[in-house]
Design a protein around this motif. Structure first.
Motif, PDB file in Angstrom:
ATOM      1  N   ASP A 141       0.806  -1.218   0.000  1.00 47.83           N
ATOM      2  CA  ASP A 141       0.000   0.000   0.000  1.00 47.83           C
ATOM      3  C   ASP A 141       0.843   1.275   0.000  1.00 47.83           C
ATOM      4  O   ASP A 141       0.314   2.370   0.151  1.00 47.83           O
ATOM      5  CB  ASP A 141      -0.947  -0.002   1.197  1.00 47.83           C
ATOM      6  N   GLY A 142       2.172   1.124  -0.142  1.00 46.02           N
ATOM      7  CA  GLY A 142       3.040   2.280  -0.320  1.00 46.02           C
ATOM      8  C   GLY A 142       3.664   2.855   0.935  1.00 46.02           C
ATOM      9  O   GLY A 142       4.311   3.904   0.870  1.00 46.02           O
ATOM     10  N   PHE A 143       3.517   2.184   2.079  1.00 43.76           N
ATOM     11  CA  PHE A 143       4.160   2.684   3.294  1.00 43.76           C
ATOM     12  C   PHE A 143       5.628   2.276   3.307  1.00 43.76           C
ATOM     13  O   PHE A 143       5.981   1.176   2.859  1.00 43.76           O
ATOM     14  CB  PHE A 143       3.457   2.141   4.549  1.00 43.76           C
ATOM     15  N   GLU A 144       6.459   3.162   3.808  1.00 44.83           N
ATOM     16  CA  GLU A 144       7.884   2.872   3.921  1.00 44.83           C
ATOM     17  C   GLU A 144       8.138   2.146   5.233  1.00 44.83           C
ATOM     18  O   GLU A 144       8.095   2.752   6.306  1.00 44.83           O
ATOM     19  CB  GLU A 144       8.695   4.165   3.868  1.00 44.83           C
ATOM     20  N   VAL A 145       8.364   0.855   5.135  1.00 43.65           N
ATOM     21  CA  VAL A 145       8.672   0.050   6.313  1.00 43.65           C
ATOM     22  C   VAL A 145       9.858  -0.841   5.995  1.00 43.65           C
ATOM     23  O   VAL A 145       9.986  -1.338   4.877  1.00 43.65           O
ATOM     24  CB  VAL A 145       7.471  -0.826   6.770  1.00 43.65           C
ATOM     25  N   GLY A 146      10.706  -1.019   6.977  1.00 41.79           N
ATOM     26  CA  GLY A 146      11.807  -1.952   6.817  1.00 41.79           C
ATOM     27  C   GLY A 146      11.305  -3.371   6.984  1.00 41.79           C
ATOM     28  O   GLY A 146      10.199  -3.607   7.473  1.00 41.79           O
ATOM     29  N   SER A 147      12.116  -4.313   6.562  1.00 40.44           N
ATOM     30  CA  SER A 147      11.774  -5.718   6.752  1.00 40.44           C
ATOM     31  C   SER A 147      11.793  -6.056   8.229  1.00 40.44           C
ATOM     32  O   SER A 147      12.563  -5.458   8.999  1.00 40.44           O
ATOM     33  CB  SER A 147      12.774  -6.603   6.018  1.00 40.44           C
ATOM     34  N   PRO A 148      10.978  -7.018   8.662  1.00 41.46           N
ATOM     35  CA  PRO A 148      11.051  -7.448  10.060  1.00 41.46           C
ATOM     36  C   PRO A 148      12.458  -7.939  10.395  1.00 41.46           C
ATOM     37  O   PRO A 148      13.161  -8.476   9.541  1.00 41.46           O
ATOM     38  CB  PRO A 148      10.036  -8.595  10.132  1.00 41.46           C
ATOM     39  N   LYS A 149      12.825  -7.725  11.664  1.00 46.70           N
ATOM     40  CA  LYS A 149      14.146  -8.135  12.145  1.00 46.70           C
ATOM     41  C   LYS A 149      13.999  -8.880  13.459  1.00 46.70           C
ATOM     42  O   LYS A 149      13.050  -8.685  14.202  1.00 46.70           O
ATOM     43  CB  LYS A 149      15.033  -6.907  12.368  1.00 46.70           C
ATOM     44  N   ARG A 150      14.998  -9.694  13.739  1.00 44.45           N
ATOM     45  CA  ARG A 150      15.026 -10.415  14.999  1.00 44.45           C
ATOM     46  C   ARG A 150      15.678  -9.506  16.030  1.00 44.45           C
ATOM     47  O   ARG A 150      16.839  -9.157  15.923  1.00 44.45           O
ATOM     48  CB  ARG A 150      15.809 -11.709  14.838  1.00 44.45           C
ATOM     49  N   ALA A 151      14.923  -9.072  17.022  1.00 39.04           N
ATOM     50  CA  ALA A 151      15.440  -8.243  18.119  1.00 39.04           C
ATOM     51  C   ALA A 151      14.933  -8.890  19.404  1.00 39.04           C
ATOM     52  O   ALA A 151      15.359  -9.982  19.729  1.00 39.04           O
ATOM     53  CB  ALA A 151      14.953  -6.807  17.953  1.00 39.04           C
ATOM     54  N   HIS A 152      14.002  -8.240  20.092  1.00 37.47           N
ATOM     55  CA  HIS A 152      13.353  -8.837  21.261  1.00 37.47           C
ATOM     56  C   HIS A 152      12.194  -9.717  20.815  1.00 37.47           C
ATOM     57  O   HIS A 152      11.355 -10.122  21.590  1.00 37.47           O
ATOM     58  CB  HIS A 152      12.877  -7.742  22.229  1.00 37.47           C
ATOM     59  N   GLY A 153      12.171 -10.007  19.540  1.00 37.71           N
ATOM     60  CA  GLY A 153      11.174 -10.829  18.873  1.00 37.71           C
ATOM     61  C   GLY A 153      11.288 -10.549  17.386  1.00 37.71           C
ATOM     62  O   GLY A 153      12.239  -9.905  16.939  1.00 37.71           O
TER      63      GLY A 153
END
Length: 122
Positions: free
Chosen positions: A83-95
């Motif tokens: 939908d055109g939102f600027e989001v990074g890929s999910p990452k492993r952090a506290h989940g």
């Protein structure tokens, strides 16, 4: 005792409301034009949005939506991207997690905790 109400000041109530409905299954219960909206979820949590011309949250401030599994995190991430939102890929952090800047001037974390023990991750 559990937290069941939160008020956010936002630059655009209607855009924030639509965003929260579309991606996080909140439902509008009441609204007053462009100045105020009451949303809730199936668990009884109430989120109110109030219009403000000066939204200025601290850099680390965010609200979070915990997901049941990593696939749900990935699905929301992809829907936002599509939908055109600027989001990074999910990452492993506290989940398994990512952040998105929501319309209205606040940040949302989408998370599947590393260890789920009664829906907590700390």
């Amino acid at each position: 005792m559990r937290l069941n109400h939160l008020n956010l000041t936002v630059a655009d109530v209607n855009e924030a409301r639509k965003f929260l409905e579309k991606y996080f299954q909140l439902h509008t219960r009441a609204s007053r034009g462009e100045s105020f909206a009451v949303l809730s979820d199936e668990d009884g949590f109430v989120l109110t949005l109030m219009k403000s011309n000066a939204v200025n949250y601290p850099k680390t401030f965010h609200i979070g939506f915990v997901q049941e599994n990593e696939e749900q995190v990935n699905l929301i991430n992809q829907r936002l991207r599509d939908d055109g939102f600027e989001v990074g890929s999910p990452k492993r952090a506290h989940g398994w997690t990512f952040y998105v800047n929501a319309p209205g001037g606040f940040t949302i974390e989408v998370l599947c905790p590393a260890e789920k023990k009664d829906n907590s991750y700390l």
